[in-house]
Design an enzyme around this catalytic site. Structure first.
Site, PDB file in Angstrom:
ATOM      1  N   LYS A 182      62.121 -99.470 -11.933  1.00  0.00           N
ATOM      2  CA  LYS A 182      63.490 -99.658 -12.313  1.00  0.00           C
ATOM      3  C   LYS A 182      63.991-100.822 -11.548  1.00  0.00           C
ATOM      4  O   LYS A 182      63.491-101.267 -10.558  1.00  0.00           O
ATOM      5  CB  LYS A 182      64.316 -98.375 -12.500  1.00  0.00           C
ATOM      6  CG  LYS A 182      64.020 -97.442 -13.718  1.00  0.00           C
ATOM      7  CD  LYS A 182      63.909 -97.985 -15.009  1.00  0.00           C
ATOM      8  CE  LYS A 182      62.996 -97.308 -16.029  1.00  0.00           C
ATOM      9  NZ  LYS A 182      62.856 -95.964 -15.988  1.00  0.00           N
TER      10      LYS A 182
HETATM   11  C1  LIG Z   1      62.656 -94.456 -16.741  1.00  0.00           C
HETATM   12  C2  LIG Z   1      63.534 -94.191 -18.016  1.00  0.00           C
HETATM   13  C3  LIG Z   1      64.140 -92.836 -18.074  1.00  0.00           C
HETATM   14  C4  LIG Z   1      64.001 -91.852 -17.056  1.00  0.00           C
HETATM   15  O1  LIG Z   1      64.185 -92.078 -15.836  1.00  0.00           O
HETATM   16  P1  LIG Z   1      63.042 -91.614 -14.823  1.00  0.00           P
HETATM   17  O2  LIG Z   1      63.533 -91.836 -13.373  1.00  0.00           O
HETATM   18  O3  LIG Z   1      61.424 -92.018 -14.822  1.00  0.00           O
HETATM   19  O4  LIG Z   1      62.907 -90.029 -14.848  1.00  0.00           O
HETATM   20  C5  LIG Z   1      64.893 -92.593 -19.145  1.00  0.00           C
HETATM   21  N1  LIG Z   1      65.085 -93.359 -19.963  1.00  0.00           N
HETATM   22  C6  LIG Z   1      64.352 -94.771 -19.969  1.00  0.00           C
HETATM   23  C7  LIG Z   1      64.802 -95.541 -20.946  1.00  0.00           C
HETATM   24  C8  LIG Z   1      63.698 -95.082 -18.936  1.00  0.00           C
HETATM   25  O5  LIG Z   1      62.838 -96.288 -19.216  1.00  0.00           O
END
Ligand SMILES: *Cc1c(COP(=O)(O)O)cnc(C)c1O
Length: 390
Positions: A182
């Site tokens: 992210k």
């Molecule tokens: C990455 C992601 C999540 C979840 O986040 P995690 O930290 O990986 O649990 C939720 N929604 C979207 C659109 C994502 O890309």
């Protein structure tokens, strides 16, 4: 041989040094580093109360649970999202009601979402796709009219703004993810942003099994040593180890954003001339680009993907629509989403990518389309949905 992937974390010695500080402190779990990270998030977005948790998925689950979403309730969510957005809903026994996205930015189609509101609808979960922010003013208007909560899945959008306001600083409830790929990472992590101290206090308790005083509070002598379980809770808190990584990453956020904005501009400049592609509607003065997705029109996506892979460019697919997944299988047909699913392709975008790498990806895409019958490409593209918008 070149080997490029859709995404890659950007971490190094500074993050490791901060993790070493946590080791030296002997307090690895929920503690002062988590509190410091929460303060830094609040400062960075400039509004709201941040509660840090262990993943973005738990942020969504906890946020929905904390507003009472449960059995018999409906939550409207775009089908074109990571399955985490949907698992957070089904984990509570609630029903995900899948909706369409807009062709131009792949964010929630607000009119379509509004048309699916029923007396059972408790919340809408807009996803800020690739760092492009959903039409929040209109969504917040739906909250006013229908009383539905707006729980932003801002997993892609830490650092993006909407009409000059940072995501999370305004709105209802906002959930971030700090997983490895992210915009910034904690290794794994997430955060919930709320605007009401009582709600924040409830979420803080719920992230540590509903215990009224967490271990750190008891250790530092705030309040009595024994504890009381006062609510349904989860083991969802962030650890000091993960917060340490985040503390360094958040200082680099602006630099990361600048780099990714430059790479996206480079892609956009050269790819906008290609007939076979439709680009997302970026607003680079507001978006913190998370991933670079384009639409390959006229049935070319799979062949383009194969061509790139022969050049060492491994493209991604974000995402397989959730109403097509065996566990969620929706009853509704979503023709726009199903068409977009055949077109989307995720190209490499991360901070360590150089302008030459992006140039190489662009050249390889041009090479593919030059090898096609261009008349046919255009004709085929004209038959696809979402035509009027390109
Ligand atoms: C990455 C992601 C999540 C979840 O986040 P995690 O930290 O990986 O649990 C939720 N929604 C979207 C659109 C994502 O890309």
């Amino acid at each position: 041989m070149t080997s490029l992937y859709p995404s890659k974390p950007s971490v190094g010695a500074e993050e490791l040094a901060m993790v070493q500080e946590v080791f030296d402190s002997s307090w690895l779990g929920l503690g002062s580093f988590v509190g410091r990270f929460e303060s830094e998030i609040e400062k960075y977005i400039g509004g709201g109360i941040a509660v840090a948790v262990n993943t973005g998925t738990s942020a969504l689950h906890l946020a929905l649970e904390s507003i009472g979403v449960g059995k018999g309730d409906e939550v409207i969510v775009p089908s074109l999202t990571f399955c985490a957005s949907v698992q957070a809903i089904t984990a509570l026994g609630a029903k995900p009601v899948f909706c369409e996205v807009s062709c131009d930015d792949l964010c929630i189609d607000v009119e379509d979402a509004a048309s699916r509101i029923s007396p059972r609808t408790k919340a809408i979960v807009p996803v800020h796709y690739c760092g492009i922010v959903s039409r929040m003013d209109e969504l917040l208007a739906l909250k006013k009219i229908y009383g539905v909560r707006i729980v932003e899945d801002a997993a892609h959008a830490f650092g993006s703004t909407y009409k000059d306001r940072p995501v999370g600083s305004f709105g209802d409830i906002c959930c971030f993810s700090f997983d490895p790929i992210k915009n910034i990472t904690c290794g794994e992590g997430g955060a919930i942003i709320v605007h009401d101290e009582n709600h924040a206090e409830l979420i803080r308790r719920k992230r540590v099994l509903g215990i009224d005083k967490d271990g750190w509070m008891r250790h530092t002598g705030k309040g009595r040593k024994e504890y009381d379980v006062t609510a349904q809770g989860f083991r969802y808190h962030m650890s000091n180890i993960n917060a340490a990584i985040g503390l360094v990453q958040i200082k680099k956020a602006d630099e990361f954003r600048q780099k990714k904005v430059e790479l996206v501009s480079q892609y956009n400049r050269r790819l906008s001339g290609l007939n076979g592609l439709a680009l997302l509607k970026w607003n680079l003065s507001e978006n913190f680009p998370f991933a670079y997705v384009v639409r390959a029109r006229g049935g070319h996506r799979d062949n383009l993907k194969k061509h790139l892979s022969k050049r060492g460019i491994h493209a991604g697919l974000n995402y397989i629509p959730n109403h097509m997944q065996s566990f969620f299988k929706g009853d509704s047909a979503l023709p726009v989403t199903e068409q977009l699913f055949k077109e989307i392709i995720t190209l490499p975008l991360y901070c360590e990518l150089e302008a030459e790498d992006v140039g190489y990806v662009i050249n390889s895409i041009e090479e593919y389309f030059n090898g096609c019958d261009s008349e046919k490409t255009i004709l085929a593209a004209k038959e696809a949905v979402c035509d009027e918008q390109t």
